[in-house]
Design an enzyme around this catalytic site. Structure first.
Site, PDB file in Angstrom:
ATOM      1  N   SER A 127       0.832  -1.204   0.000  1.00  0.00           N
ATOM      2  CA  SER A 127       0.000   0.000   0.000  1.00  0.00           C
ATOM      3  C   SER A 127       0.864   1.250   0.000  1.00  0.00           C
ATOM      4  O   SER A 127       1.973   1.263   0.546  1.00  0.00           O
ATOM      5  CB  SER A 127      -0.884   0.004   1.254  1.00  0.00           C
ATOM      6  OG  SER A 127      -1.506   1.254   1.448  1.00  0.00           O
ATOM      7  N   TYR A 152      -2.328  -0.345   9.990  1.00  0.00           N
ATOM      8  CA  TYR A 152      -2.514  -0.909   8.648  1.00  0.00           C
ATOM      9  C   TYR A 152      -1.226  -0.757   7.840  1.00  0.00           C
ATOM     10  O   TYR A 152      -0.735  -1.714   7.232  1.00  0.00           O
ATOM     11  CB  TYR A 152      -3.671  -0.218   7.943  1.00  0.00           C
ATOM     12  CG  TYR A 152      -3.791  -0.578   6.480  1.00  0.00           C
ATOM     13  CD1 TYR A 152      -4.215  -1.850   6.098  1.00  0.00           C
ATOM     14  CD2 TYR A 152      -3.495   0.347   5.479  1.00  0.00           C
ATOM     15  CE1 TYR A 152      -4.330  -2.182   4.761  1.00  0.00           C
ATOM     16  CE2 TYR A 152      -3.604   0.020   4.157  1.00  0.00           C
ATOM     17  CZ  TYR A 152      -4.025  -1.246   3.790  1.00  0.00           C
ATOM     18  OH  TYR A 152      -4.122  -1.584   2.464  1.00  0.00           O
TER      19      TYR A 152
END
Length: 337
Positions: A127, A152
Site C-alpha cells: 500500500s 494498517y
C-alpha cells in the site's frame, strides 16, 4: 498457470479474477467473506465469477493454515496473487487485532504455503500508506519507509519484509505492489467515492477531513488490474549483491521486487468532490473537519520502475473514471431497491 487469487470477493480481487479468466487462465478464488462491509456486495461480485468454467471458489480464512496447504495441493497452484487483508486505515485505530491476524498471521501462512508448494511467483498487495510521513514527492520504491502512521501501514511494510526473507532464504520469487487509492465500479463502501456518492444523492452532508486539502493519487481499477497482470507475468530474478545503501532499498540480491502502481497525478480531496458533483449534477453539503489520526497529507506515485518493467503506466483521467464508477453505482443500487 493455475493462479490463486486471495480476496477474490473483494474489490480488486474480483476485477483481477475477471481479467485473468478472460485471458484464459485457470483461477482459484479464496475469500473468507468477512463482514467488515456489506457481505451482499461481496456475494454479488462472487456471483459474477462462479459461472466461469475455469473458476473455483474456496471460502477460507488465511489464518487456517492447514486448509490453505490442502487447497494449494488439491488445486495445483502455480502462481499466487495475495489481495486478502484487513483493509482500511481508520478501522485499524479501533480494531487492531483484526490486522494482526489477517495481515500478519494470514500472510505468514501464504508465504509458508508458497514455499512448501514451490510457487513460481507470489505477487502481494502492499500500500501507498507505507510511505507514512515521507515529505519527498513523488514517492519512490527507493525511499525509506520507516515511519508508518497507522497499524494498517505497519502491517503492509511487515509484509514486504516477510516476503523478502522468504525470497532470500528459499529463493521464492515475490513482488510487492504498493497500490495508490484505487477506485471504480464495485468499489468498497467504506471509501470516499461510495461514501460521498451515497450521501450526496441522499442530501446528507459529507465529512471532509483536513478541510479537503489532502491530495491523493486516485488510480482507476482497470489501470491497477493491467499493472497486476503484467507484473504477475514477470517474476523477479536474483540481482547482483547490493551494498544496502538507502538508494537501493527496493533492490535485492534475492528474487524480490517492489513497484508502485498509481496514477502519478495527485488531486486534492476538494477537486475530487468537485469532479463528483459535476458528474452527479448535484452539490455536496460539506462538513469541514481536521486531519484524522493515521491519515497523511499527500500521496503521489513514482511509476518509472513499473513502466520500465512492463511498458505500462496508469493513465485514466479522474473524470473518466468517476463517470464509469457512477454508471455502475446507479445501475447496481437501482437493482437493490
Amino acid at each position: 498457470m493455475r493462479i490463486l487469487v486471495t480476496g477474490a470477493a473483494g474489490f480488486i480481487g474480483f476485477h483481477l479474477s475477471k481479467a485473468l479468466l478472460a485471458a484464459g487462465y485457470a483461477v482459484a478464488g479464496l475469500d473468507n467473506i468477512n463482514p467488515y462491509y456489506d457481505v451482499r456486495l461481496k456475494r454479488d461480485r462472487l456471483a459474477r465469477l462462479l459461472p466461469e468454467k475455469n473458476f473455483s471458489f474456496y471460502e477460507l480464512d488465511l489464518t487456517d493454515g492447514q486448509n490453505l496447504h490442502r487447497l494449494f495441493a488439491e488445486y495445483g497452484v502455480t502462481h499466487v496473487v495475495n489481495l486478502a487483508a484487513q483493509a482500511g486505515v481508520r478501522y485499524s485505530l479501533t480494531n487492531p487485532e483484526a490486522y494482526i491476524q489477517s495481515n500478519l498471521v494470514g500472510f505468514g501462512h501464504v508465504l509458508e504455503a508458497c514455499r512448501r508448494h514451490t510457487i513460481a511467483h507470489l505477487v502481494f498487495a502492499s500500500s501507498s500508506s507505507v510511505y507514512g510521513m515521507n515529505a519527498k514527492l513523488p514517492f519512490s520504491e527507493t525511499d525509506p519507509v520507516d515511519h508508518p502512521v497507522s497499524l494498517y501501514a505497519a502491517t503492509k511494510k511487515s509484509n514486504e519484509l516477510m516476503a523478502h526473507v522468504y525470497s532470500h532464504l528459499y529463493n521464492l520469487p515475490t513482488t510487492g505492489l504498493r497500490f495508490f487509492t484505487v477506485y471504480g465500479p464495485w468499489g468498497r463502501p467504506d471509501m470516499a467515492p461510495m461514501l460521498f456518492t451515497k450521501a450526496i444523492l441522499e442530501g446528507r452532508p459529507i465529512d471532509v477531513f483536513n478541510e479537503g486539502r489532502m491530495q491523493r493519487d486516485f488510480t482507476y481499477i482497470d489501470d491497477i488490474i493491467q499493472g497486476v497482470v503484467r507484473v504477475l507475468e514477470c517474476p523477479p530474478s536474483p540481482g547482483p549483491a547490493q551494498d544496502w545503501e538507502p538508494s537501493v532499498r527496493a533492490a535485492s540480491s534475492a528474487p524480490y521486487a517492489l513497484y508502485n502502481i498509481g496514477n502519478n497525478r495527485p488531486v486534492s480531496l476538494n477537486e475530487f468532490i468537485e469532479t463528483l458533483e459535476h458528474a452527479l449534477g448535484l452539490k455536496a453539503r460539506r462538513t469541514l473537519l481536521p486531519m484524522q489520526p493515521g491519515d497523511v497529507p499527500v500521496t503521489c506515485a513514482d511509476i518509472e520502475a513499473l513502466r520500465a518493467l512492463t511498458g505500462f503506466a496508469p493513465a485514466t483521467p479522474l473524470g473518466v473514471g468517476i463517470a464509469k464508477f457512477l454508471e455502475w453505482y446507479r445501475a447496481y443500487y437501482a437493482n437493490q431497491c
